[in-house]
Design a protein around this motif. Sequence first.
Motif, short mmCIF file in Angstrom:
data_model
loop_
_atom_site.label_atom_id
_atom_site.label_comp_id
_atom_site.label_asym_id
_atom_site.label_seq_id
_atom_site.Cartn_x
_atom_site.Cartn_y
_atom_site.Cartn_z
N GLY B 453 0.80 -1.21 0.00
CA GLY B 453 0.00 0.00 0.00
C GLY B 453 0.84 1.26 0.00
O GLY B 453 2.05 1.24 -0.26
N LEU B 454 0.18 2.37 0.32
CA LEU B 454 0.79 3.69 0.24
C LEU B 454 0.73 4.41 1.59
O LEU B 454 -0.29 4.35 2.28
CB LEU B 454 0.06 4.55 -0.80
N GLU B 455 1.80 5.09 1.93
CA GLU B 455 1.76 5.94 3.11
C GLU B 455 1.06 7.24 2.77
O GLU B 455 1.30 7.82 1.70
CB GLU B 455 3.18 6.23 3.61
N THR B 456 0.21 7.71 3.66
CA THR B 456 -0.60 8.89 3.34
C THR B 456 -0.13 10.14 4.07
O THR B 456 -0.57 11.24 3.72
CB THR B 456 -2.07 8.64 3.69
N SER B 457 0.70 10.03 5.07
CA SER B 457 1.22 11.22 5.74
C SER B 457 2.46 10.82 6.54
O SER B 457 2.89 9.69 6.50
CB SER B 457 0.16 11.87 6.62
N ARG B 458 3.00 11.79 7.27
CA ARG B 458 4.25 11.55 7.97
C ARG B 458 4.11 10.51 9.07
O ARG B 458 3.06 10.35 9.67
CB ARG B 458 4.73 12.84 8.64
#
Lengths: 197, 465
Positions: B453-458
Amino acid sequence: MARPVQQFRQILPEGGTRPPVGGGGGSKPATPSGPPRGAVSLSTITSTGGLLGSLGVLLVPFFLNSINRNVFAIYDITNFNTEEDCVYNFKMEDVKPGYDIDVHLVYLQYRDIGKVSINVAISTMQFNRNTGKSTPQMKQRNITIGGNNDNVIYSYFVDMKVTGERPQLVITRKANKGSLCLITAKLVGNIESGGQL
Amino acid sequence: MAGQDTGYFELIYEPPWKGIDVSLPENKIDRKYTPFATNWMPRAGELRSRPKLGQFIPGLPDNSEVLGHSSFSDANNVVHTVAISQTGLWQLNSNWRKYPGSEWSKVENFATPNSFPGTPASIQVFLNQVYFVIGDTNLYSWDGLTLNSAGGYVIVGLVTSGNFVVGETVTQATTGATAPVKVAANLGANKLQVGTITGTPDNSHSWTGGTSGAIFKPTAAPTVNVAPLQSIALYDTTNILYAGGFFLGELNAQLIMLYTIEQQNLTGKPTTIFPQRIRWSASGLPNVWDPTVNTSAGFNDEIDVPDVITGFLTIGRNGFVFRTNGITEMTSISTGVLPFDFNHLWASDRGIGNVYPYSIAGYGPVGFFISSDDIYELSLGGFKKIGGPARNLIFTDLAASISIPIASAFPAFTIGFPYLTYKIAIPMAGGITKNWCYFVEDDSWFPWIVNSGLETSRCRIAPTL
C-alpha cells in the motif's frame, strides 16, 4: 472562490464529559453533559478522553490495498520476519581482472534470532576467448539456519563451486521466511592457474 | 585478499554496512557498500531483515484518508493522540484495544470540504493545544478539554445603543462581571461575542462597553461559543476574515503560517492564495492574528525572490523558510512590531532550495530536505550533502513518483529502540511505496519496499496507551 465564514455548531466530542482514564492528571470533577444552564461555571473544565501517555510507537498512516482501508501501521521491532523479500547483492569482485576465478566456499556468520530460510547464490561471467562471448553462470543453494532464537552468533558453511569472472554473492530471503541477522560473509576460492583469459 | 597457496583468496564482507552505492560500477565500489539491496536495517553493525510492517491500530470509522497525526498534553496534563483526516479531527480512545471498532472518537468534522484533498496536514503543538492547517482558509486548534473556551462566549440578546469595538471591556450591571469583546457588534446585532468572563454573569442585566459606551441587553446567560475545533486565525477582526495555509511552525512563541490562503474583504469573501506570504500570531497569543489588536502579529510577503514557499523548519532559535530555489533565514529579533528579520541565503532563481514540499523533516538540531541536486542535512553547523553514493538512484525513484513524496524524521521506532532515521516515502506505480531510509548514525541509505500500500502522511511517534 467564494467561501462563507466558518460556522461551527457546538458538538460535544464522543465520550461525553467523563473524567480522564487512568492517572492522567485531570483533577477537576466531571461536569454534566450538554451546555451549562444559567451562569457558566468556569472552573470545572475536564479533559475529553485522553491516554496515559506511555508506550510511544512510530505510527505509519497507511492505505492498505488488500482491504481498501486506511490504517495505522507500525514497523514491529520485535519481529524481523519481513513481509517482503529481502535481497542483498554484495560487491561484484574483480579478484584478478581477466582471469577465471574458482569460488568453492561461502562462509556466513549470523546471530540466531529465529529460524530463517535463505537462498545463497554466486554468479559469475564465463568468457569464451574463441567466440568472444560471455555467458552468465550461477550456482545457488537454499539453506535453513537458526532456530534456537538465543541471540548467539553462529557460523555456517556452504560448499558451492562456481567458475568465471567477477564472482558476486547474493543472499535472498523470501517474504515471511524468517528473521535474518547477518554479521559477516566470506567467499573463498582460487584464481585459476591457467593464466589470462 | 589473503593468499595462503598460489591463487588462494578470501573476500570478507563485514560491518559497517554502508548501504547503496550506485556512483560506480558494481565491481568498483567498496566492499562495505551494495549495488542493490532491499529491506535491510544495518543497526549496531548487524545486517538485519527490516522490521515487519503490520497494522497496529485500525483506521478511522469513516475510512477517510489520514493527513497527519500528533500527540499533545492538555492543560490538565492529559495526553491526547489525535489524527487529522479529510473529514475532521479524531482522537484515540484509551480503551481502544478492548473495544474493536471504537478505536477513534470524532472531535469534530470540518465544516466544509478541503479544496486540496490529500494535502498532508501541517501540525504544531503549542501551549497545551494542537494547531494544524490543511490547505484551506482555516488554522484549526483543539485544546483537548470538554469545552473549548478559547473560542470565547456568546451572549444572545440585542445591541440597543452604539457599536461595540473589538478589545474593549464590557461590564454587566449589578453582577459586575466583565469580559473583552472578541467580535465587533453594531447597533441591532443579536449577539455579543466575548472572551474569558471574569465574575458570575446573569441573563438579564445589560452589558456596557467601556470604550464605546454601547449597550447590550441579554436574553440569556453567556454560553460557550463554538465547537471544540476552533478556526483561530482571524487576521481581520473588523471584517471577520480568516486565514489558513499549507505550512505551520512556531518560533519565538509565535505561530508561523506560510503559503497562506486568506479570505478577502469582498462580497462573498473570496479566497486568495499567497504562495510567498508568511503570517505570524502575536507573541504568546496564538489566537491573536490581527496586527490592529496586537502589534506583534503581522505578515511578510517574500516578493523579492522569484519562487514560492515549499516548507518551514526551525533549528535552535532560527527558522528556515524553504523556497523552490532558495532558503530564507528567519531570525527572531523582538516581540514588538517587527519581530523577525528575513535574510535570503540564496535569492537567485538557481540556489539550493527545497523542491518537494513535504520532503522537509527535522528532529532536534538536524533537519533534512531535498534540493534539485542532492539531499541535504541542515544543522546549526550549516548544510551537508547526504545523498552520497545512493543519490542517483534516489532521484530516479523520485522522478518516477506518482504522487507527493512524504518524508519523516524520527529518533526511534519505539521507546527502547533509538535509531535516528530520515525516511522518504515515495508512492510508486502499482500502489506500492518505496521508502528510502537514511540511517544517520550509520550514514547509510537503504531502500525499503512495501508492496501492500501507500503511506498517506508523515510517520510520528505517538503514545497509544
